[in-house]
Design a protein around this motif. Structure first.
Motif, PDB file in Angstrom:
ATOM      1  N   ALA A  47       0.859  -1.433  -0.092  1.00  0.00           N
ATOM      2  CA  ALA A  47       0.089   0.113  -0.106  1.00  0.00           C
ATOM      3  C   ALA A  47       0.822   1.273  -0.017  1.00  0.00           C
ATOM      4  O   ALA A  47       0.543   2.255  -0.740  1.00  0.00           O
ATOM      5  CB  ALA A  47      -1.021  -0.088   1.148  1.00  0.00           C
ATOM      6  N   LEU A  48       1.931   1.216   0.860  1.00  0.00           N
ATOM      7  CA  LEU A  48       2.651   2.529   0.932  1.00  0.00           C
ATOM      8  C   LEU A  48       3.460   2.628  -0.624  1.00  0.00           C
ATOM      9  O   LEU A  48       3.660   3.771  -0.756  1.00  0.00           O
ATOM     10  CB  LEU A  48       3.916   2.363   2.266  1.00  0.00           C
ATOM     11  CG  LEU A  48       3.335   2.538   3.391  1.00  0.00           C
ATOM     12  CD1 LEU A  48       4.254   2.029   4.387  1.00  0.00           C
ATOM     13  CD2 LEU A  48       2.698   3.734   3.598  1.00  0.00           C
ATOM     14  N   ILE A  50       2.432   1.754  -3.392  1.00  0.00           N
ATOM     15  CA  ILE A  50       1.455   2.233  -4.372  1.00  0.00           C
ATOM     16  C   ILE A  50       1.380   3.820  -4.011  1.00  0.00           C
ATOM     17  O   ILE A  50       1.138   4.629  -4.938  1.00  0.00           O
ATOM     18  CB  ILE A  50       0.376   1.536  -4.467  1.00  0.00           C
ATOM     19  CG1 ILE A  50       0.363   0.029  -4.985  1.00  0.00           C
ATOM     20  CG2 ILE A  50      -0.925   2.189  -5.180  1.00  0.00           C
ATOM     21  CD1 ILE A  50      -0.798  -0.808  -4.952  1.00  0.00           C
ATOM     22  N   CYS A  51       1.010   3.959  -2.954  1.00  0.00           N
ATOM     23  CA  CYS A  51       0.718   5.485  -2.693  1.00  0.00           C
ATOM     24  C   CYS A  51       1.986   6.273  -3.125  1.00  0.00           C
ATOM     25  O   CYS A  51       1.917   7.341  -3.173  1.00  0.00           O
ATOM     26  CB  CYS A  51       0.591   5.452  -1.037  1.00  0.00           C
ATOM     27  SG  CYS A  51      -1.007   4.897  -0.468  1.00  0.00           S
ATOM     28  N   PHE A  54       2.337   6.151  -6.994  1.00  0.00           N
ATOM     29  CA  PHE A  54       1.338   6.815  -7.717  1.00  0.00           C
ATOM     30  C   PHE A  54       0.616   7.963  -6.882  1.00  0.00           C
ATOM     31  O   PHE A  54      -0.637   7.593  -6.361  1.00  0.00           O
ATOM     32  CB  PHE A  54       0.241   5.757  -8.221  1.00  0.00           C
ATOM     33  CG  PHE A  54       0.679   4.791  -9.030  1.00  0.00           C
ATOM     34  CD1 PHE A  54       0.702   4.847 -10.324  1.00  0.00           C
ATOM     35  CD2 PHE A  54       1.028   3.599  -8.556  1.00  0.00           C
ATOM     36  CE1 PHE A  54       1.218   3.652 -11.319  1.00  0.00           C
ATOM     37  CE2 PHE A  54       1.623   2.392  -9.404  1.00  0.00           C
ATOM     38  CZ  PHE A  54       1.436   2.488 -10.579  1.00  0.00           C
ATOM     39  N   ALA A  56      -1.941  10.597  -5.736  1.00  0.00           N
ATOM     40  CA  ALA A  56      -3.004  10.641  -6.486  1.00  0.00           C
ATOM     41  C   ALA A  56      -3.020  11.917  -7.127  1.00  0.00           C
ATOM     42  O   ALA A  56      -2.810  12.971  -7.114  1.00  0.00           O
ATOM     43  CB  ALA A  56      -4.044  10.906  -5.266  1.00  0.00           C
ATOM     44  N   GLY A  57      -3.513  11.607  -8.521  1.00  0.00           N
ATOM     45  CA  GLY A  57      -3.552  12.536  -9.582  1.00  0.00           C
ATOM     46  C   GLY A  57      -5.053  12.100 -10.409  1.00  0.00           C
ATOM     47  O   GLY A  57      -5.952  11.350 -10.002  1.00  0.00           O
ATOM     48  N   GLY A  58      -5.077  12.738 -11.347  1.00  0.00           N
ATOM     49  CA  GLY A  58      -6.033  12.457 -12.404  1.00  0.00           C
ATOM     50  C   GLY A  58      -7.106  13.299 -12.677  1.00  0.00           C
ATOM     51  O   GLY A  58      -6.985  14.614 -12.266  1.00  0.00           O
ATOM     52  N   THR A  59      -8.225  13.091 -13.117  1.00  0.00           N
ATOM     53  CA  THR A  59      -9.197  14.091 -13.492  1.00  0.00           C
ATOM     54  C   THR A  59     -10.177  14.183 -12.469  1.00  0.00           C
ATOM     55  O   THR A  59     -10.564  13.541 -11.621  1.00  0.00           O
ATOM     56  CB  THR A  59      -9.927  13.475 -14.824  1.00  0.00           C
ATOM     57  OG1 THR A  59     -10.439  12.156 -14.530  1.00  0.00           O
ATOM     58  CG2 THR A  59      -9.169  13.380 -15.969  1.00  0.00           C
ATOM     59  N   GLU A  60     -11.055  15.322 -12.756  1.00  0.00           N
ATOM     60  CA  GLU A  60     -12.162  15.853 -11.789  1.00  0.00           C
ATOM     61  C   GLU A  60     -13.458  14.710 -11.712  1.00  0.00           C
ATOM     62  O   GLU A  60     -13.381  14.200 -12.961  1.00  0.00           O
ATOM     63  CB  GLU A  60     -12.552  17.182 -12.063  1.00  0.00           C
ATOM     64  CG  GLU A  60     -11.562  18.210 -12.115  1.00  0.00           C
ATOM     65  CD  GLU A  60     -10.753  18.502 -10.836  1.00  0.00           C
ATOM     66  OE1 GLU A  60     -11.461  18.310  -9.757  1.00  0.00           O
ATOM     67  OE2 GLU A  60      -9.680  18.484 -10.856  1.00  0.00           O
ATOM     68  N   PRO A  61     -14.038  14.760 -10.720  1.00  0.00           N
ATOM     69  CA  PRO A  61     -15.351  13.969 -10.890  1.00  0.00           C
ATOM     70  C   PRO A  61     -16.325  14.330 -11.806  1.00  0.00           C
ATOM     71  O   PRO A  61     -16.505  15.534 -12.000  1.00  0.00           O
ATOM     72  CB  PRO A  61     -15.736  13.993  -9.400  1.00  0.00           C
ATOM     73  CG  PRO A  61     -15.304  15.098  -8.886  1.00  0.00           C
ATOM     74  CD  PRO A  61     -13.997  15.277  -9.523  1.00  0.00           C
TER      75      PRO A  61
END
Lengths: 61, 470
Positions: A47-48, A50-51, A54, A56-61
């Motif tokens: 988990a650590l 991956i965090c 990656f 957290a990024g990406g598009t808006e909801p």
């Protein structure tokens, strides 16, 4: 094309669910305490990683 | 109608302690979260962390205040509602409660003022130390209280002489058999509570399309903390389960919903039952085949021990223990699933884009509080009919006070606590609705003790900014 994408998405989701269920059973000691300790450490390290890899990024909801 | 004082005393304590535990759970979790956030701010100088800190500090402070007020009531209730318990358990419990106040509460209270109002006065580094002291104080507090409660669950280090209890070994009293497992379980529960609260509020902002920077950072942090913590929590919970099975078998027998001395093989895992305690059977049971054997005995065909192994007069009420345990465990499974899903979405770069996930986080905002409450219900109702397990029964621990007095004070508590709860909810929702204020670019003092007492840091943000610009 779309159905191929859906299929791969579904396969990813199913794989993640199975992996999560496997880790859950591992951590609650179904396979013994030694495997439970290994499982919880592996999950936390994974988990650590991956965090960290990656953030957290990406598009808006 | 004849009112039973022992039932009323229990309802009153259950109500006040249930209300109280919500706030320390939030305080413990948020205090450490704030310490992490302030450390990140000091390390990165990214003002978004200061924004997050200030936002959650206001909610933390309100929760801390309500927690203190409602906690004081409990120590009085020991004497007023459970005088026999206070008389007998006092030599063991009393010093631990007193030490909680002396070593933890004074530490928290002393540094809370600096934490809340001292950023521009003492500088960021000293302020960070104050935040850490408050966080450490909450942990020490939890440690003493858990020690006292765990001693009631698994008493050790004492001798009983008639109506009196003598402490033989303080180490055994404090480090009693269940404390080493219950303490990390509770602290982890508090951290999970804070993680889901933080992530839930962030998710709400993302869904509404406001405070994007704040929301993204809190969702990312909240889900990351929750994912790591839930794995540890499930592991500790399983170890605690084994410990309680050893020291309090009736509690765990009730938690699983089996009556027979040995269940059928393979044993199902019940998710829904209608227990019939007088006839020692279930009227209805719905479960998943094999899962009981796998989870509870770690084998495919293992049998599970039921509540008939315990004499009737020493059995807890199955329904309360069973459903409290199912709520706690069900939420833990859901949290674990959300943790795994957050990793998957993070991997795909869709952590902030997936609406179903964000809505799930919003609904999970109070999940930590509900799970913690359910866990305490398992611990306390599963210990019945004992108040000190194997030593003192609850009915024998009640004060000789009239039922009318208990009923009237219970009504009083309900009224006053309703005001507390409404005020807390209204102000918290107002803070959330207003959103995080833009963090001013101030507080660049060195953090040294020398600067802490200099007049220029006892100043407004505007002056600090002007000092910097000149």
């Amino acid at each position: 094309m779309n159905s191929k994408k859906d299929l791969s998405h579904f396969a990813g989701l199913a794989g993640t669910t199975l992996l999560g269920a496997f880790f859950f059973f591992l951590i609650i000691g179904v396979f013994g305490l030694r495997f439970a300790i290994t499982g919880v450490l592996a999950f936390i390290v994974g988990a650590l990683a991956i965090c960290h890899r990656f953030p957290a990024g990406g598009t808006e909801p | 109608m004849r009112l039973d004082p022992s039932i009323l005393a229990r309802i009153q304590f259950a109500f006040t302690v249930s209300f109280h535990i919500v706030f320390p759970t939030m305080s413990i979790g948020l205090a450490s979260f704030l310490a992490v956030i302030e450390a990140l701010w000091l390390k990165t100088k990214d003002s978004i962390y200061l924004e997050i800190y200030k936002f959650w500090l206001s909610i933390f402070a309100m929760g801390f205040g309500v927690g203190v007020v409602t906690g004081i009531v409990l120590s009085f209730e020991f004497g007023l509602g459970f005088a026999r318990f206070a008389e007998i358990a006092g030599p063991a419990i009393g010093p631990m409660i007193a030490l909680e106040v002396l070593t933890a509460f004074f530490l928290e209270a002393g540094f809370l003022g600096i934490m809340m109002f001292g950023l521009h006065r003492v500088g960021p580094k000293l302020h960070f130390i104050a935040t850490c002291m408050v966080a450490v104080g909450t942990l020490i507090s939890a440690s003493w209280i858990l020690s006292a409660n765990s001693w009631m669950q698994t008493p050790a280090g004492v001798a009983i002489h008639g109506d009196h209890l003598t402490v033989l070994n303080w180490r055994d009293v404090i480090v009693n058999p269940s404390w080493p497992y219950r303490l990390p379980h509770m602290i982890s529960a508090a951290y999970l509570t804070a993680s889901f609260m933080v992530a839930g509020v962030g998710a709400w902002y993302l869904l509404r399309g406001i405070h994007q920077g704040f929301a993204r950072r809190t969702v990312a942090l909240g889900t990351a903390f929750a994912t790591v913590l839930i794995a540890g929590q499930v592991f500790i919970g399983d170890i605690l389960y084994g410990t309680m099975l050893k020291y309090q078998p009736p509690k765990m027998q009730a938690a699983e919903g089996f009556w027979e001395e040995k269940s059928q093989s393979p044993a199902p895992y019940y998710w829904f039952i209608i227990p019939d305690q007088p006839n020692q059977r279930n009227r209805l049971e719905l479960g998943m085949p094999y899962l009981g054997s796998i989870w509870l005995t770690h084998s495919l065909r293992g049998r599970v021990e039921g509540l008939k192994n315990t004499p009737r007069d020493r059995q807890p009420r199955m329904a309360m223990v069973f459903y409290a345990f199912r709520i706690m465990y069900g939420l833990a499974i859901l949290m674990f699933g959300i943790g795994v899903a957050s990793l998957w979405l993070r991997f795909r770069g869709r952590l902030f884009a997936s609406r179903w996930f964000l809505w799930t986080l919003v609904f999970m905002t109070p999940s930590g509080i509900i799970a913690t409450l359910a866990g305490w219900y398992v611990a306390e109702t599963g210990r019945q009919p004992w108040v000190i397990y194997g030593i003192l029964r609850t009915v024998d621990a009640v004060s000789p006070v009239p039922a009318r007095a208990l009923l009237s004070t219970l009504i009083g508590f309900i009224c006053v606590y309703s005001v507390f709860f409404s005020a807390f909810l209204i102000f918290t929702l107002r803070i959330i609705r207003l959103g995080p204020a833009e963090a001013p670019p101030h507080a660049e003092a060195s953090g040294s003790l020398k600067n802490a007492f200099r007049p220029q840091v006892l100043d407004s943000p505007a002056r600090v900014v002007s000092t910097q610009s000149s």
